[in-house]
Design a protein around this motif. Sequence first.
Motif, PDB file in Angstrom:
ATOM      1  N   VAL A  84       0.853  -1.188   0.000  1.00  0.00           N
ATOM      2  CA  VAL A  84       0.000   0.000   0.000  1.00  0.00           C
ATOM      3  C   VAL A  84       0.888   1.237   0.000  1.00  0.00           C
ATOM      4  N   LEU A  85       0.594   2.168  -0.902  1.00  0.00           N
ATOM      5  CA  LEU A  85       1.338   3.415  -0.956  1.00  0.00           C
ATOM      6  C   LEU A  85       0.387   4.536  -1.323  1.00  0.00           C
ATOM      7  N   SER A  86       0.382   5.595  -0.533  1.00  0.00           N
ATOM      8  CA  SER A  86      -0.407   6.776  -0.843  1.00  0.00           C
ATOM      9  C   SER A  86       0.516   7.885  -1.325  1.00  0.00           C
ATOM     10  N   LEU A  87       0.226   8.376  -2.504  1.00  0.00           N
ATOM     11  CA  LEU A  87       0.935   9.507  -3.068  1.00  0.00           C
ATOM     12  C   LEU A  87       0.017  10.731  -3.081  1.00  0.00           C
ATOM     13  N   ALA A  88      -1.005  10.690  -2.239  1.00  0.00           N
ATOM     14  CA  ALA A  88      -2.030  11.735  -2.186  1.00  0.00           C
ATOM     15  C   ALA A  88      -1.406  13.105  -1.967  1.00  0.00           C
ATOM     16  N   GLY A  89      -1.782  14.032  -2.817  1.00  0.00           N
ATOM     17  CA  GLY A  89      -1.357  15.407  -2.682  1.00  0.00           C
ATOM     18  C   GLY A  89       0.059  15.705  -3.122  1.00  0.00           C
ATOM     19  N   MET A  90       0.781  14.724  -3.605  1.00  0.00           N
ATOM     20  CA  MET A  90       2.162  14.947  -4.044  1.00  0.00           C
ATOM     21  C   MET A  90       2.137  15.436  -5.486  1.00  0.00           C
ATOM     22  N   GLN A  91       2.166  16.735  -5.659  1.00  0.00           N
ATOM     23  CA  GLN A  91       2.057  17.340  -6.979  1.00  0.00           C
ATOM     24  C   GLN A  91       3.265  17.060  -7.865  1.00  0.00           C
ATOM     25  N   THR A  92       4.359  16.580  -7.298  1.00  0.00           N
ATOM     26  CA  THR A  92       5.562  16.336  -8.091  1.00  0.00           C
ATOM     27  C   THR A  92       5.653  14.909  -8.623  1.00  0.00           C
ATOM     28  N   VAL A  93       4.643  14.087  -8.390  1.00  0.00           N
ATOM     29  CA  VAL A  93       4.655  12.729  -8.928  1.00  0.00           C
ATOM     30  C   VAL A  93       4.622  12.834 -10.445  1.00  0.00           C
ATOM     31  N   CYS A  94       5.565  12.175 -11.096  1.00  0.00           N
ATOM     32  CA  CYS A  94       5.652  12.262 -12.553  1.00  0.00           C
ATOM     33  C   CYS A  94       5.561  10.862 -13.162  1.00  0.00           C
ATOM     34  N   ASP A  95       5.386  10.831 -14.475  1.00  0.00           N
ATOM     35  CA  ASP A  95       5.286   9.559 -15.178  1.00  0.00           C
ATOM     36  C   ASP A  95       6.520   8.687 -14.966  1.00  0.00           C
ATOM     37  N   GLY A  96       7.702   9.305 -14.987  1.00  0.00           N
ATOM     38  CA  GLY A  96       8.944   8.561 -14.794  1.00  0.00           C
ATOM     39  C   GLY A  96       8.978   7.845 -13.454  1.00  0.00           C
ATOM     40  N   PHE A  97       8.516   8.519 -12.406  1.00  0.00           N
ATOM     41  CA  PHE A  97       8.473   7.899 -11.081  1.00  0.00           C
ATOM     42  C   PHE A  97       7.550   6.685 -11.096  1.00  0.00           C
ATOM     43  N   VAL A  98       6.340   6.870 -11.623  1.00  0.00           N
ATOM     44  CA  VAL A  98       5.368   5.763 -11.620  1.00  0.00           C
ATOM     45  C   VAL A  98       5.890   4.601 -12.441  1.00  0.00           C
ATOM     46  N   ASN A  99       6.444   4.866 -13.596  1.00  0.00           N
ATOM     47  CA  ASN A  99       6.975   3.781 -14.426  1.00  0.00           C
ATOM     48  C   ASN A  99       8.087   3.007 -13.723  1.00  0.00           C
TER      49      ASN A  99
END
Length: 172
Positions: free
Chosen positions: A15-30
Amino acid sequence: MLILPPLKKLEHLEVLSLAGMQTVCDGFVNEFVVACGHNMKELVFKDCVDEAIAAFVETSGELLKELSLNNVKKVGHSTALSLARSSRNLLSWDLSCRNMTDEAVGLIVDSCSSLGKLKLFGCGQITNVFLDGYSNPELETIGLKMSPVLEHTWVPDSPEFPLRYSSVHPSL
Protein backbone atom coordinates in the motif's frame (compact mmCIF):
# COMPACT_ATOMS: atom_id res chain seq x y z
CA MET A 1 12.13 10.81 -7.77
CA LEU A 2 14.22 11.23 -4.60
CA ILE A 3 11.98 8.84 -2.67
CA LEU A 4 12.21 6.11 -5.31
CA PRO A 5 15.47 4.41 -4.16
CA PRO A 6 14.24 3.86 -0.57
CA LEU A 7 10.85 2.63 -1.88
CA LYS A 8 12.57 0.08 -4.12
CA LYS A 9 14.13 -1.48 -1.00
CA LEU A 10 10.67 -2.22 0.43
CA GLU A 11 10.24 -5.56 -1.31
CA HIS A 12 6.90 -6.38 0.32
CA LEU A 13 5.25 -2.96 0.02
CA GLU A 14 1.55 -3.43 -0.71
CA VAL A 15 0.00 0.00 0.00
CA LEU A 16 1.34 3.42 -0.96
CA SER A 17 -0.41 6.78 -0.84
CA LEU A 18 0.93 9.51 -3.07
CA ALA A 19 -2.03 11.74 -2.19
CA GLY A 20 -1.36 15.41 -2.68
CA MET A 21 2.16 14.95 -4.04
CA GLN A 22 2.06 17.34 -6.98
CA THR A 23 5.56 16.34 -8.09
CA VAL A 24 4.65 12.73 -8.93
CA CYS A 25 5.65 12.26 -12.55
CA ASP A 26 5.29 9.56 -15.18
CA GLY A 27 8.94 8.56 -14.79
CA PHE A 28 8.47 7.90 -11.08
CA VAL A 29 5.37 5.76 -11.62
CA ASN A 30 6.97 3.78 -14.43
CA GLU A 31 10.13 3.04 -12.41
CA PHE A 32 8.16 2.29 -9.26
CA VAL A 33 5.83 -0.11 -11.07
CA VAL A 34 8.73 -2.03 -12.59
CA ALA A 35 10.49 -2.30 -9.20
CA CYS A 36 7.58 -2.78 -6.77
CA GLY A 37 4.37 -3.05 -8.77
CA HIS A 38 4.03 -6.80 -8.52
CA ASN A 39 3.16 -6.60 -4.79
CA MET A 40 0.97 -3.47 -4.82
CA LYS A 41 -2.62 -3.86 -3.67
CA GLU A 42 -3.44 -0.22 -3.15
CA LEU A 43 -1.89 2.87 -4.68
CA VAL A 44 -3.55 6.23 -4.02
CA PHE A 45 -3.05 9.07 -6.51
CA LYS A 46 -5.53 11.52 -4.91
CA ASP A 47 -4.85 15.13 -5.96
CA CYS A 48 -1.95 14.12 -8.24
CA VAL A 49 -1.63 15.21 -11.87
CA ASP A 50 0.13 12.08 -13.14
CA GLU A 51 -0.78 10.45 -16.48
CA ALA A 52 0.98 7.11 -15.96
CA ILE A 53 -1.76 5.45 -13.94
CA ALA A 54 -2.61 3.27 -16.93
CA ALA A 55 0.93 1.85 -16.91
CA PHE A 56 0.63 0.94 -13.24
CA VAL A 57 -2.74 -0.72 -13.78
CA GLU A 58 -1.43 -2.71 -16.74
CA THR A 59 1.42 -4.07 -14.61
CA SER A 60 -0.31 -4.63 -11.26
CA GLY A 61 -4.03 -4.29 -11.86
CA GLU A 62 -4.84 -7.91 -11.13
CA LEU A 63 -3.65 -7.40 -7.53
CA LEU A 64 -5.69 -4.25 -6.89
CA LYS A 65 -8.61 -4.52 -4.48
CA GLU A 66 -9.15 -0.79 -3.94
CA LEU A 67 -8.26 2.15 -6.16
CA SER A 68 -8.66 5.85 -5.42
CA LEU A 69 -8.42 8.18 -8.38
CA ASN A 70 -10.16 10.92 -6.42
CA ASN A 71 -9.42 14.28 -8.05
CA VAL A 72 -6.70 12.94 -10.34
CA LYS A 73 -7.06 15.43 -13.15
CA LYS A 74 -5.73 13.48 -16.14
CA VAL A 75 -7.47 10.14 -15.70
CA GLY A 76 -9.06 9.29 -19.00
CA HIS A 77 -9.64 6.76 -21.72
CA SER A 78 -6.28 4.94 -21.52
CA THR A 79 -6.73 4.41 -17.77
CA ALA A 80 -10.26 3.11 -18.39
CA LEU A 81 -9.00 0.57 -20.93
CA SER A 82 -6.23 -0.57 -18.57
CA LEU A 83 -8.65 -0.96 -15.66
CA ALA A 84 -11.11 -2.91 -17.79
CA ARG A 85 -8.37 -5.28 -19.01
CA SER A 86 -6.34 -5.71 -15.85
CA SER A 87 -8.36 -5.06 -12.71
CA ARG A 88 -10.86 -7.90 -12.58
CA ASN A 89 -10.47 -8.24 -8.77
CA LEU A 90 -11.17 -4.59 -7.96
CA LEU A 91 -13.69 -4.34 -5.10
CA SER A 92 -13.86 -0.59 -4.48
CA TRP A 93 -13.14 2.32 -6.79
CA ASP A 94 -13.20 6.01 -5.92
CA LEU A 95 -13.32 7.81 -9.25
CA SER A 96 -14.53 11.23 -8.08
CA CYS A 97 -12.98 13.07 -11.00
CA ARG A 98 -14.34 14.81 -14.02
CA ASN A 99 -12.64 13.28 -17.05
CA MET A 100 -14.14 9.82 -17.63
CA THR A 101 -17.21 9.43 -19.78
CA ASP A 102 -20.27 7.25 -19.20
CA GLU A 103 -18.88 4.76 -21.71
CA ALA A 104 -15.47 4.54 -20.02
CA VAL A 105 -16.92 4.05 -16.54
CA GLY A 106 -19.43 1.54 -17.92
CA LEU A 107 -16.65 -0.46 -19.59
CA ILE A 108 -14.78 -0.72 -16.29
CA VAL A 109 -17.85 -1.62 -14.25
CA ASP A 110 -18.94 -4.26 -16.77
CA SER A 111 -15.41 -5.74 -16.93
CA CYS A 112 -14.75 -5.76 -13.18
CA SER A 113 -17.55 -8.04 -12.01
CA SER A 114 -16.27 -8.13 -8.42
CA LEU A 115 -16.60 -4.33 -8.10
CA GLY A 116 -18.98 -3.64 -5.22
CA LYS A 117 -18.60 0.08 -4.54
CA LEU A 118 -18.11 3.01 -6.89
CA LYS A 119 -17.73 6.56 -5.57
CA LEU A 120 -18.54 9.29 -8.08
CA PHE A 121 -18.54 12.49 -6.03
CA GLY A 122 -18.15 15.52 -8.30
CA CYS A 123 -18.59 13.50 -11.48
CA GLY A 124 -21.22 15.68 -13.12
CA GLN A 125 -20.40 14.20 -16.52
CA ILE A 126 -21.78 10.80 -15.47
CA THR A 127 -25.42 10.55 -16.53
CA ASN A 128 -28.32 8.12 -16.59
CA VAL A 129 -26.73 6.57 -19.69
CA PHE A 130 -24.19 4.98 -17.32
CA LEU A 131 -26.61 4.38 -14.44
CA ASP A 132 -29.14 2.61 -16.68
CA GLY A 133 -26.60 0.79 -18.82
CA TYR A 134 -24.07 -1.11 -16.71
CA SER A 135 -24.55 -4.83 -16.07
CA ASN A 136 -23.34 -5.26 -12.47
CA PRO A 137 -26.46 -5.60 -10.25
CA GLU A 138 -24.35 -5.80 -7.06
CA LEU A 139 -22.65 -2.43 -7.59
CA GLU A 140 -23.34 0.32 -5.05
CA THR A 141 -22.89 3.70 -6.72
CA ILE A 142 -22.66 6.68 -4.39
CA GLY A 143 -21.98 10.36 -4.78
CA LEU A 144 -24.07 11.32 -7.80
CA LYS A 145 -27.00 13.71 -7.57
CA MET A 146 -29.20 10.84 -8.69
CA SER A 147 -28.09 8.51 -5.87
CA PRO A 148 -29.45 8.92 -2.33
CA VAL A 149 -26.32 9.31 -0.19
CA LEU A 150 -28.29 9.50 3.07
CA GLU A 151 -30.70 6.72 2.11
CA HIS A 152 -29.90 4.57 5.16
CA THR A 153 -29.85 7.38 7.73
CA TRP A 154 -32.57 7.12 10.34
CA VAL A 155 -34.31 10.38 11.22
CA PRO A 156 -36.99 10.40 13.96
CA ASP A 157 -40.49 11.37 12.80
CA SER A 158 -41.60 13.06 15.99
CA PRO A 159 -40.09 15.75 18.24
CA GLU A 160 -40.03 13.32 21.18
CA PHE A 161 -36.47 12.61 20.11
CA PRO A 162 -34.96 16.10 19.87
CA LEU A 163 -31.41 16.56 18.78
CA ARG A 164 -29.00 16.67 21.69
CA TYR A 165 -28.32 20.38 21.36
CA SER A 166 -31.69 21.28 19.94
CA SER A 167 -33.70 24.20 21.24
CA VAL A 168 -36.82 21.97 20.98
CA HIS A 169 -38.03 20.94 24.41
CA PRO A 170 -38.98 17.23 24.75
CA SER A 171 -42.40 18.06 26.21
CA LEU A 172 -43.51 19.95 23.08
